[in-house]
Design a protein around this motif. Structure first.
Motif, PDB file in Angstrom:
ATOM      1  N   GLU A 282      -7.197   0.401  -5.715  1.00 29.23           N
ATOM      2  CA  GLU A 282      -6.325   1.280  -6.518  1.00 29.23           C
ATOM      3  C   GLU A 282      -5.681   0.511  -7.675  1.00 29.23           C
ATOM      4  O   GLU A 282      -5.574   1.026  -8.793  1.00 29.23           O
ATOM      5  CB  GLU A 282      -5.245   1.897  -5.629  1.00 29.23           C
ATOM      6  CG  GLU A 282      -5.745   3.047  -4.760  1.00 29.23           C
ATOM      7  CD  GLU A 282      -4.600   3.879  -4.204  1.00 29.23           C
ATOM      8  OE1 GLU A 282      -3.688   4.221  -4.984  1.00 29.23           O
ATOM      9  OE2 GLU A 282      -4.621   4.170  -2.990  1.00 29.23           O
TER      10      GLU A 282
ATOM     11  N   GLU B 174       0.834  -1.210   0.000  1.00 37.35           N
ATOM     12  CA  GLU B 174       0.000   0.000   0.000  1.00 37.35           C
ATOM     13  C   GLU B 174       0.868   1.260   0.000  1.00 37.35           C
ATOM     14  O   GLU B 174       0.590   2.217  -0.736  1.00 37.35           O
ATOM     15  CB  GLU B 174      -0.912  -0.014   1.225  1.00 37.35           C
ATOM     16  CG  GLU B 174      -1.876   1.168   1.271  1.00 37.35           C
ATOM     17  CD  GLU B 174      -2.709   1.189   2.543  1.00 37.35           C
ATOM     18  OE1 GLU B 174      -3.848   1.689   2.486  1.00 37.35           O
ATOM     19  OE2 GLU B 174      -2.218   0.716   3.602  1.00 37.35           O
TER      20      GLU B 174
ATOM     21  N   GLU C 199      -8.011  -0.270 -10.655  1.00 36.63           N
ATOM     22  CA  GLU C 199      -8.300   0.886 -11.521  1.00 36.63           C
ATOM     23  C   GLU C 199      -7.137   1.214 -12.451  1.00 36.63           C
ATOM     24  O   GLU C 199      -7.265   2.083 -13.316  1.00 36.63           O
ATOM     25  CB  GLU C 199      -8.625   2.107 -10.654  1.00 36.63           C
ATOM     26  CG  GLU C 199      -9.950   1.964  -9.894  1.00 36.63           C
ATOM     27  CD  GLU C 199     -10.166   3.112  -8.920  1.00 36.63           C
ATOM     28  OE1 GLU C 199      -9.307   4.037  -8.906  1.00 36.63           O
ATOM     29  OE2 GLU C 199     -11.163   3.085  -8.182  1.00 36.63           O
TER      30      GLU C 199
ATOM     31  N   SER D 259      -5.106  -7.585  -7.766  1.00 35.14           N
ATOM     32  CA  SER D 259      -6.251  -7.040  -7.034  1.00 35.14           C
ATOM     33  C   SER D 259      -7.095  -8.157  -6.435  1.00 35.14           C
ATOM     34  O   SER D 259      -7.505  -8.092  -5.271  1.00 35.14           O
ATOM     35  CB  SER D 259      -7.101  -6.169  -7.972  1.00 35.14           C
ATOM     36  OG  SER D 259      -8.261  -5.717  -7.312  1.00 35.14           O
TER      37      SER D 259
ATOM     38  N   ASN E 281      -7.942  -1.314   0.171  1.00 32.08           N
ATOM     39  CA  ASN E 281      -7.555  -0.037  -0.437  1.00 32.08           C
ATOM     40  C   ASN E 281      -6.579  -0.270  -1.586  1.00 32.08           C
ATOM     41  O   ASN E 281      -6.735   0.295  -2.688  1.00 32.08           O
ATOM     42  CB  ASN E 281      -6.909   0.860   0.620  1.00 32.08           C
ATOM     43  CG  ASN E 281      -6.422   2.174   0.031  1.00 32.08           C
ATOM     44  OD1 ASN E 281      -7.175   2.895  -0.616  1.00 32.08           O
ATOM     45  ND2 ASN E 281      -5.152   2.489   0.256  1.00 32.08           N
TER      46      ASN E 281
ATOM     47  N   LEU F 286       2.392   1.984  -3.493  1.00 32.56           N
ATOM     48  CA  LEU F 286       1.488   2.053  -4.648  1.00 32.56           C
ATOM     49  C   LEU F 286       1.814   3.173  -5.642  1.00 32.56           C
ATOM     50  O   LEU F 286       1.755   2.944  -6.859  1.00 32.56           O
ATOM     51  CB  LEU F 286       0.029   2.184  -4.176  1.00 32.56           C
ATOM     52  CG  LEU F 286      -0.646   0.885  -3.729  1.00 32.56           C
ATOM     53  CD1 LEU F 286      -2.073   1.167  -3.282  1.00 32.56           C
ATOM     54  CD2 LEU F 286      -0.639  -0.153  -4.845  1.00 32.56           C
TER      55      LEU F 286
END
Length: 516
Positions: free
Chosen positions: A451, A399, A454, A425, A447, A402
């Motif tokens: 991200e 995270e 997408e 994901s 989270n 990212l």
């Protein structure tokens, strides 16, 4: 004459009952001579006797030896310490000595010698350190808090005779620079070796954090005149830095180290490119050192910690520095996560030097291996099953990285990036749904999954390469490669239509049933 001949004859295991009787009923030289014979039965030339003496169930040598530790006779006490040390070495014996029926006597006797500052204190610290290599024992060892028979139990921190308070007194009363090789310096050194092992437990670390011990070990590093590149294995400095590292990773003891000025003391040691530099780097990461404190823009920190993570999952050490098993995966992954968070705070994360494809792929690997281990129906597996904490820290590292992982090439589109994003994901979402995953880890995983999902269209180089390395690892391990591939690609339709779940409408079926 016959007595002399009897004493010169090498002792045998069958002699143990008579020797124990003499040890416990006689005093002075006779008792010491019997203890010596027990010691000779388990000395370096008779290692094969050590496990039978403790684990066979034929004799109880532990309680009598522990009671001999209270002898005023220095010879008997010294020989009992030597015998207990030898017996504490085999793994099979550690459980009996630290957790068995004689554990209270053994730990109590050793602690009493240390408390009385006898010449054998250092031998008792070594013996307790040997026992503390059995991780199942470390909490019970530090809980040792003796009271008079019939009295109510006293919490270790409230009892001046408890092991933790005895160790604290030993360290606090040590000269600033004890003479090397003296009894006092050896006692402090091996006490720090014992504390190093005991501090691996979060419960123990919380107790240590409420004593002067964190300050004492930081002072050991502050006051040394020996440069880090000359610290030998098992030296006072080596042990003290290990204690700092082990205490720094737990919330209950971290504040005490910060108050003792640990960051400023440990920070210069990071420049060492060896084991001490690695320990210092991880300790500074745990103690919230700023990103600017890490040498060379964090490159050596990233290299050494990610290499440690790799070595642990591959079950190997590093020649000349550490053996496999010295460091836990949760320690290495937490250090890596804290480095990622420190870099993110300083750089925003877009140019994080930690987001190398190999390090990112390793984080994917640790998380997916945990998911695989938690999924009963999945085939294949890993030679290293990570613990829950390691997976949590790896997710939080992902995270934090990212912005760098998802950095895109505006001039190139890539289907491979989309495929990688979808699979990773799904893997992170699967991890979030594993029973027992903490709320914090679930939040980070969901989270990161959102991200990454997408990240469509443009090429994401670090994501692609990391995904490829992770896939290669799973192929080598024989793991299912379709486990995290999305199943919602649509419904296949042929001449039978979308109702082909009915056996009578399959094109290969000869049935002539009618659908009303």
């Amino acid at each position: 004459m016959s007595e002399n001949k009897k004493n010169t004859k090498p002792p045998q295991l069958d002699d143990i009952p008579d020797l124990l009787r003499t040890m416990t009923t006689e005093k002075g030289e006779k008792s010491a001579a019997a203890i010596k014979r027990i010691y000779e039965l388990c000395d370096v030339g008779h290692k094969q006797n050590r496990v039978p003496m403790v684990c066979s169930g034929k004799w109880d040598v532990l309680s009598p030896l522990a009671h001999c530790l209270t002898q005023e006779s220095g010879d008997g006490r010294h020989l009992a310490c030597l015998a207990l040390n030898n017996l504490s070495i085999p793994t099979e014996n550690k459980r009996v000595m630290a957790l068995g029926p004689a554990a209270k006597d053994v730990i109590g006797g050793l602690c009493k010698v240390i408390a009385e500052d006898k010449q054998e204190s250092y031998l008792c610290c070594i013996c307790l350190m040997n026992l503390s290599f059995l991780e199942a024992s470390i909490t019970s060892i530090l809980q040792h808090s003796p009271v008079a028979e019939g009295n109510a139990p006293i919490a270790p921190l409230s009892n001046p005779n408890s092991l933790i308070r005895v160790l604290e007194k030993l360290l606090a009363n040590s000269p600033t620079t004890p003479k090397s090789g003296s009894g006092k310096s050896e006692g402090v050194r091996w006490a720090c070796g014992l504390i190093k092992n005991l501090a691996k437990s979060e419960e123990n670390a919380k107790l240590f954090g409420q004593t002067e011990i964190p300050k004492c070990v930081v002072d050991n590093l502050r006051n040394t005149n020996t440069p880090p590149n000359r610290w030998t294995s098992n030296s006072l400095e080596d042990f003290s830095l290990f204690v700092v590292l082990n205490l720094a990773q737990w919330a209950g003891s971290k504040a005490a180290l910060i108050d003792a000025g640990a960051v400023e003391v440990v920070k210069p040691i990071m420049a060492e490119g060896d084991l001490q530099g690695l320990k210092a780097t991880m300790a500074c990461a745990f103690l919230d050192a700023s990103w600017e404190d890490f040498p060379e823009s964090g490159q050596p920190a990233n290299k050494s910690v990610s290499e440690l993570m790799t070595n642990i999952v591959e079950k190997k050490g590093k020649d000349g520095q550490y053996a496999y098993g010295v460091f836990k995966l949760y320690t290495a992954t937490k250090a890596f996560r804290d480095l990622c968070l420190s870099a993110q705070k300083s750089t925003g994360g877009e140019n994080s030097p930690l987001a190398t494809p190999s390090s990112v792929a390793l984080c994917f690997q640790i998380v997916s291996d945990l998911v695989l281990a938690a999924t009963d129906e999945a085939e294949g597996g890993s030679k290293y099953v990570p613990d829950a904490l390691s997976a949590e820290y790896s997710v939080q590292a992902i995270e934090a990285m990212l912005p760098a992982i998802l950095a895109k090439d505006e001039n190139r589109r890539s289907v491979q990036s989309e495929k990688a994003a979808s699979e990773i994901s799904n893997m992170l979402t699967s991890y979030a749904n594993v029973n027992g995953t903490s709320a914090a880890a679930q939040k980070s995983a969901r989270n990161a999954a959102a991200e990454i999902k997408e990240a469509t269209g443009n090429s994401r180089q670090i994501l692609e390469i990391s995904h490829d390395l992770w896939t290669q690892y799973r192929k080598r391990e024989g793991q299912p490669l379709d486990q995290f591939i999305s199943r919602d690609a649509g419904i296949e339709v042929d001449e039978s239509g979308p109702l082909d779940f009915l056996p009578c409408v399959s094109s290969s079926s000869g049935s002539s049933c009618v659908i009303a």
